[in-house]
Design a protein around this motif. Structure first.
Motif, short mmCIF file in Angstrom:
data_model
loop_
_atom_site.label_atom_id
_atom_site.label_comp_id
_atom_site.label_asym_id
_atom_site.label_seq_id
_atom_site.Cartn_x
_atom_site.Cartn_y
_atom_site.Cartn_z
N VAL A 53 -3.81 3.65 0.26
CA VAL A 53 -3.07 3.32 -0.97
C VAL A 53 -1.71 4.01 -0.96
N VAL A 54 -1.69 5.28 -0.54
CA VAL A 54 -0.44 6.02 -0.48
C VAL A 54 0.54 5.37 0.49
N LYS A 55 0.02 4.97 1.66
CA LYS A 55 0.88 4.31 2.64
C LYS A 55 1.44 3.01 2.10
N TRP A 56 0.59 2.27 1.38
CA TRP A 56 1.04 1.00 0.79
C TRP A 56 2.15 1.25 -0.22
N MET A 57 2.01 2.30 -1.02
CA MET A 57 3.02 2.60 -2.05
C MET A 57 4.35 2.97 -1.43
#
Length: 391
Positions: free
Chosen positions: A385-389
């Motif tokens: 999720v962090v990478k996607w953000m």
């Protein structure tokens, strides 16, 4: 109330009000209760109120309370830019405008980059024009002072301190974290640069009060000077002149009144060798539950693969001393949200760290154990999720 100076000579109360933990009723902030607690703090000299964009309902509640009593200009508001949500330059203005509306004000006294994790993240923000945007806001008076809040290793903290002309900073620091996260070394480094330091998590989210082992509590009870565990933790911090302001997430009148009393009585120098020895004994009782005898000295660093070894072990140990939720939260903040991951899974077992460890810890083996405990499915999901953000 006692006060210490910020970078420009303004008085800040040594006790700051952390607005993340307002009491909730039916899924909403109990505004009436929060109002009574905030006004009691204000009437007793607390002038620093810390909130953030992502604290549910917090900015709006604080703004309403300050406006209702007409005291906005008698206090300092600290809030934070959610830079991890920003993908384009105009988003900074969007979030800031929304924050001003929530807080019912035309300026922010202390504005932080929230959970600034590493130099890579700061460089990304610079490419989006954050330095120019902040300068424009400071020149217009919309932002008075700029800082950052931080969770992570000492070395990276010091690099961030040098990366910009900060007016202040905010770190997690308490007698358990004396040599982890930014730690005492980071505190002193910022102070030497003339940068005031605001402290968060003085009680580790209440763990240094509500989850102390019985034998640690007995040490406090038997000591010649009688203070509660919370009072000991605050007094240890305020004993250090490098500490400017200590935040407390107060959500009861008892907490507000007790902290105000301590902040009015405490004096630099009251924690001497005997008191330090007592607190170190308490730390040893807490550490007795831990898995790895890491002291956070940092001799194993830097890791060629960017593993935050002391940070990983600190989270691993807290899994057994404070619980899974606390450990996971800290491990995610200190590894996953960075521009370059510092997770235990980066380890290639080169062994360089072990040759420098004064505790002779089998670091490679223990990193494997920590990885199994901390970097399972929940961690992997959050990392994705962090990478996607960040895309």
């Amino acid at each position: 109330m006692q006060y210490r100076k910020d970078r420009y000579g303004n008085d800040l109360s040594i006790l700051g009000y952390g607005c993340m933990r307002f009491t909730q009723s039916g899924g909403k902030i109990n505004l009436e209760k929060a109002e009574k607690e905030i006004m009691t703090a204000f009437e007793n000299g607390v002038n620093y109120y810390d909130t953030a964009y992502i604290y549910p309902g917090s900015e709006k509640a604080l703004g309403e309370i300050l406006a209702r009593h007409g005291i906005r200009d008698q206090v300092n508001i600290a809030t934070k830019l959610p830079h991890y949500l920003i993908k384009k330059a105009d988003s900074m203005e969007k979030y800031f405008t929304e924050q001003l509306k929530r807080l019912q004000t035309d300026h922010i006294d202390y504005y932080l980059m929230h959970m600034l994790s590493d130099i890579g993240t700061w460089e990304k923000l610079k490419k989006l024009g954050v330095e120019e945007w902040l300068q424009d806001k400071k020149e217009s008076g919309a932002i008075k002072q700029v800082g950052f809040s931080y969770h992570g290793s000492t070395d990276m903290f010091c690099k961030l301190i040098d990366a910009y002309d900060w007016d202040f900073c905010q770190i997690q620091y308490n007698y358990m974290d004396e040599h982890s996260q930014a730690g005492r070394k980071g505190l002193h480094y910022a102070n030497q640069k003339g940068i005031p330091v605001v402290i968060m998590e003085p009680l580790r989210g209440g763990k240094l009060v509500n989850r102390l082992p019985e034998d640690a509590l007995k040490l406090f009870e038997d000591y010649k000077t009688k203070h509660t565990p919370a009072q000991w933790a605050f007094r240890w911090l305020w004993n250090q002149p490098e500490v400017t302001c200590v935040l407390s997430g107060m959500n009861s009148m008892e907490m507000v009144e007790d902290n105000i009393k301590t902040a009015s009585e405490v004096r630099v120098g009251e924690i001497g060798r005997d008191e330090e020895a007592l607190l170190q004994s308490v730390v040893r009782k807490i550490n007795a539950r831990m898995k790895v005898g890491c002291t956070g000295c940092g001799y194993c660093m830097p890791c060629p693969q960017n593993v935050d070894i002391p940070g990983t072990f600190a989270s691993y140990n807290r899994r057994y001393s404070e619980g899974w939720k606390s450990a996971m939260s800290e491990h995610i903040m200190c590894t996953a949200i960075r521009n370059t991951s510092s997770a235990a899974s980066n380890c290639i077992e080169c062994g360089k760290c072990e040759s420098h460890c004064p505790q002779k810890i089998a670091i490679r083996k223990e990193l494997k154990n920590a990885r199994k405990v901390l970097e399972g499915l929940p961690y992997k999901v959050v990392t994705k999720v962090v990478k996607w953000m960040k895309i």
